[in-house]
Design an enzyme around this catalytic site. Structure first.
Site, PDB file in Angstrom:
ATOM      1  N   ASP A 537       0.189   1.570  -3.252  1.00 21.76           N
ATOM      2  CA  ASP A 537       0.804   2.774  -2.577  1.00 21.76           C
ATOM      3  C   ASP A 537       2.224   3.383  -3.346  1.00 21.76           C
ATOM      4  O   ASP A 537       3.019   3.789  -2.631  1.00 21.76           O
ATOM      5  CB  ASP A 537       1.517   2.200  -1.192  1.00 21.76           C
ATOM      6  CG  ASP A 537       1.678   3.378  -0.120  1.00 21.76           C
ATOM      7  OD1 ASP A 537       1.164   4.447  -0.363  1.00 21.76           O
ATOM      8  OD2 ASP A 537       2.409   2.954   0.967  1.00 21.76           O
ATOM      9  N   TYR A 538       1.993   3.744  -4.512  1.00 23.20           N
ATOM     10  CA  TYR A 538       2.807   4.310  -5.379  1.00 23.20           C
ATOM     11  C   TYR A 538       2.878   5.988  -5.351  1.00 23.20           C
ATOM     12  O   TYR A 538       2.883   6.564  -6.441  1.00 23.20           O
ATOM     13  CB  TYR A 538       2.837   3.805  -6.669  1.00 23.20           C
ATOM     14  CG  TYR A 538       3.653   2.612  -7.038  1.00 23.20           C
ATOM     15  CD1 TYR A 538       4.789   2.160  -6.280  1.00 23.20           C
ATOM     16  CD2 TYR A 538       3.313   1.690  -7.958  1.00 23.20           C
ATOM     17  CE1 TYR A 538       5.481   0.858  -6.538  1.00 23.20           C
ATOM     18  CE2 TYR A 538       3.826   0.321  -8.001  1.00 23.20           C
ATOM     19  CZ  TYR A 538       4.817   0.043  -7.339  1.00 23.20           C
ATOM     20  OH  TYR A 538       5.514  -1.189  -7.474  1.00 23.20           O
TER      21      TYR A 538
END
Length: 872
Positions: A537-538
């Site tokens: 989830d970057y």
């Protein structure tokens, strides 16, 4: 005859109640710490806790039975603690707190017990007086050591990155990928979209380092007319007296050329006016407000949007309302939070200034509408779309309220309104599409759609068609370049953030990438990927910043891209090539998807906000007990540094977490001083992939499913329907009972970076402990700790940085040369919003909308505040 008499002895008396209870407390603490310490040793951790536990039990037994040797035993344990603490972390104030504060408090309690022990063992009074003196000295030493955060708050900050950058970045060629790696890909892939639910082998294309696409042929224009002529560059309003776009301008520099407020007079700032929007949470929206709004200022008017999408025009000089428009967004449309970061302003070219909607406000709503209203009156621009509105649910297919929402302002380039949307994370692979669309800013007519699942096809979805579902979306703020005709789109991840084996080739290529899209065609010109096969989830949250990058050969049109994992990239604006080498470094492998993960990830050699990998000694807490618990959890968790593969059989540590590095508040650039200003978070997440059956039993439900009968045992969790795992996230890695974070402070900072070299100029922890404390109780300590922060800076030619962002509800003015805070004011709500700097009737104002934030646990407010110097 000599009489021999025995020396008189005084029988030992039972200890007083105080000494007995203190001894019992020491025994209990010793048992807890000792047993936990033995557990930690079995996990390969520190031996200190087991030894300290034995010392506490021994001293507690002696004191509880009235023996003053218990005082000596605790003194020895305390000395051992001090030596260990200084050996492990040195004279760093905040790391010493859980190691030394509680033992020092107990030492003071032991001192108080000495008179009671004297009564129970009177023959040893001389020794007890000596012990009391020695322990008092020790206590003073312990108090002095633990006062370090108050004396030297900046000294605890982790060493910042200061790597040297190349002298002439323009002369440095990007690192070339391996010969067998297809890093040069067409902008419009021709491979058909694969079935999202079918397994697929990873391709070489998706593992590429820097993806640079050749120029894409533009769509044919009418005969005798070019696409550039059809969409000519428009004049861009200047930042100064006005603040015409969310980031100051569509370049996103967040820089004001105003100089009236300086480091010499900023301490005189006062509130000029306050305005209340009257948009506060209803019972249905309680706990869901996160406004994050930065108004616009054009001429004499300020334009703001409230969490529920109401638009209000305010007189910038007096703070009085001129008009408002309410789109009547229902509460069930709120996605993750009720957010409206901003609006866009548009001057219709060649329009009569007295015509209706010659100037207009355009924005998107939580329920998926794009709306245009007259900037002068607040009335709908009826010629725009369908009576002033474009309904963006067309082509999305199955959706429900809150799944597809517009939370960020659109960007308008060459008269095209470009919009993405927030698709609520972690719900299902079959989520609404992350399609990017362009609409005419005057008529609202559809221009094009970039749907990565339909390469080369920019047409509007027909009545029975659906844009490719589950693709990466753009929830944050794009930037624009009128001259090039490009919009720069920071893309997120796929709909399922933490599992990727079912993703399509197009998702693998474009997720977590910056895409330069040509507004005249709707086709991508180039894209640059910051994470390959992102399962952390970057997503890119920071607005790109367009600058002329200084080199020995003159300025190079460039884009600054900051990431959540901390890397800052400098890219050529026209081609996407990095001006500094990008290194593909090996990263950990394994986890639940060993065949999917990329063996390497791109790392910037320009600058990184990231910190060294965590160690056991970096664990923290309010006392030795919760620090010990965090150490045990650290040793039990899977952790191999950044890009640790997600696991299911045990928790894994993600560091930095998904709100680490630089997020939507973005960076600011001072072009005159050549400085880049970035605030950032420095916190881990503690995650676990949850097998599907366990997730179902825990009651995890997607947004489109009926809620479970009762709340499940998991924390911040997403069901990730369609993947074999749900996700359980402990954001910030907080201790369940105290609410404190397991990692030691600081949790956030602000940094000045030399723009030309990427070297750190100064770095400061950012945010005080006044609103933070165990069990959610504010400590009220005005001590710099470096708090989590959300929101960004504005910089001025006057030499100041204005920023709020932190959880202590303060707005600050910081000297851009030194990082010293020169002024601050307490806000009525959390300052999770970017400030703006404008001029009104020759007077410089700093304006902020501190609306608070549910995730940051700061107070909600509806107040907008304007600051200025006193009138002469």
């Amino acid at each position: 005859m000599t009489n021999h008499t025995s020396p008189r002895t005084t029988p030992r008396q039972a200890p007083g109640w105080y000494a007995f209870l203190l001894g019992l407390l020491l025994v209990l603490l010793g048992l807890v710490i000792g047993v936990g310490g033995i557990w930690l040793i079995t996990l390969g951790g520190s031996w200190y806790y087991a030894a300290a536990g034995i010392g506490l039990v021994f001293s507690g037994i002696l004191m509880g039975t009235g023996r003053d040797l218990g005082v000596l035993a605790y003194g020895a344990t305390y000395v051992f603690t001090l030596i260990w603490a200084l050996w492990e972390v040195g004279l760093q104030g905040w790391p010493l707190v859980p190691r030394v504060v509680a033992p020092t408090v107990i030492l003071l309690l032991v001192l108080i017990a000495i008179p009671s022990l004297r009564r129970s063992d009177p023959q040893h009074s001389t020794r007890q007086r000596g012990l009391a003196t020695a322990l008092a000295v020790l206590a003073a030493l312990g108090i002095g050591v633990t006062s370090a955060p108050w004396l030297r708050p900046a000294s605890v900050f982790a060493q910042a990155d200061t790597q040297e950058g190349p002298a002439d970045p323009a002369a440095q060629a990007p690192v070339q990928p391996p010969a067998d790696d297809s890093s040069i890909a067409p902008a419009a892939p021709t491979t058909p979209l694969t079935d999202r639910n079918s397994a697929q082998e990873p391709s070489a294309d998706s593992e590429s380092d820097v993806v640079i696409n050749p120029e894409v042929p533009r769509d044919p224009a009418p005969e005798g007319q070019s696409a550039e002529e059809d969409r000519p560059a428009l004049a861009m309003r200047e930042t100064g007296a006005d603040w015409p776009a969310w980031g100051g301008n569509i370049h996103g520099t967040k820089y004001s050329p105003l100089t009236q407020i300086t480091p010499d007079n900023v301490d005189q700032l006062e509130r000029i006016w306050e305005f209340n929007t009257d948009d506060l949470p209803s019972p249905e929206a309680a706990g869901k407000y996160s406004p994050e709004n930065t108004p616009l200022k054009i001429g004499e008017k300020l334009f703001t949007c409230t969490p529920m999408g109401k638009i209000i025009a305010i007189d910038a000089g007096s703070g009085k309302e001129e008009w408002r428009y309410d789109p009547m967004v229902p509460a069930d449309a709120i996605p993750y939070g009720a957010t409206c970061r901003g609006v866009a302003y548009f001057d219709v070219p060649d329009a009569d200034p007295y015509d209706a909607c010659a100037t207009r406000i355009i924005w998107g709503t939580l329920d998926g509408r794009l709306i245009a209203i007259d900037a002068e009156t607040g009335r709908l621009c009826t010629e725009f779309g369908d009576n002033g509105m474009v309904y963006l649910e067309r082509g999305l297919g199955e959706t429900v309220p809150g799944w597809y929402s517009l939370t960020s302002p659109p960007v308008i380039v060459r008269g095209v309104v470009v919009v993405g949307a927030q698709v609520k994370d972690g719900n299902a692979e079959d989520s609404p599409s992350g399609v990017i669309r362009g609409f005419d800013a005057v008529s609202g007519e559809f221009e094009w759609a970039w749907d990565m699942g339909r390469p080369g096809d920019t047409s509007q979805a027909g009545p029975e068609e659906v844009y490719t579902r589950g693709t990466p979306n753009m929830w944050t703020i794009p930037a624009g370049d009128e001259e090039l005709g490009y919009v720069f789109l920071p893309l997120g991840n796929s709909a399922v953030d933490y599992y990727g084996s079912n993703r399509s080739e197009q998702e693998n290529e474009y997720s977590t990438s910056l895409v330069a899209l040509d507004v005249t065609t709707g086709q991508p010109a180039w894209h640059f990927q910051t994470v390959h096969r992102d399962v952390w989830d970057y997503d890119l949250g920071s607005q790109p910043t367009l600058i002329d990058f200084p080199t020995d050969n003159g300025g190079v049109p460039a884009v600054v891209l900051a990431s959540k994992q901390g890397d800052i990239f400098i890219l050529n604006r026209e081609t996407g090539e990095s001006l500094f080498p990008v290194e593909e470094r090996p990263v950990p492998q394994g986890g639940v998807e060993p065949d999917y993960l990329s063996p390497t990830q791109p790392f910037s050699t320009y600058h990184t906000l990231a910190f060294p990998a965590l160690e056991e000694k970096d664990m923290w807490g309010m006392s030795p007990i919760d620090q010990l618990w965090c150490r045990i959890q650290f040793r039990r968790s899977h952790y191999e540094g950044i890009y640790t593969p997600p696991t299911s059989d045990q928790r894994w540590i993600q560091y930095p977490g998904y709100n680490g590095g630089n997020d939507w508040g973005s960076v600011a650039v001072d072009p005159e001083r050549g400085l880049l200003i970035a605030n950032y978070n420095n916190m881990p997440n503690h995650n676990r992939l949850v097998p599907r059956q366990e997730a179902d039993e825990a009651g995890l439900r997607a947004i489109y499913e009926p809620p479970a009968d009762s709340e499940g045992p998991l924390g911040e969790a997403g069901p990730q329907i369609g993947a074999p795992y749900a996700i359980d996230v402990n954001a910030g890695w907080r201790v369940k009972y105290t609410g404190l974070l397991c990692k030691e402070p600081p949790y956030g900072g602000i940094r000045a970076i030399d723009l030309a070299t990427g070297n750190t100029v100064w770095d400061r922890p950012f945010g005080s402990a006044r609103r933070n404390g165990p069990f959610g109780i504010p400590s009220m300590l005005p001590v710099t700790i470096g708090t989590p922060n959300n929101g960004g800076p504005a910089v001025t030619a006057g030499g100041l940085i204005f920023i709020a962002a932190t959880t202590d509800n303060l707005i600050r003015a910081i000297d851009i040369k030194t990082g010293e805070t020169l002024w601050s004011d307490t806000l009525p709500g959390g300052g999770q919003a970017n400030p703006m700097v404008v001029e009104v009737d020759g007077r410089q104002f700093v304006i902020i909308y501190p609306g608070g934030h549910h995730f940051m646990e700061t107070p909600i407010s509806d107040t907008i505040i304007a600051y200025g110097l006193p009138e002469k």
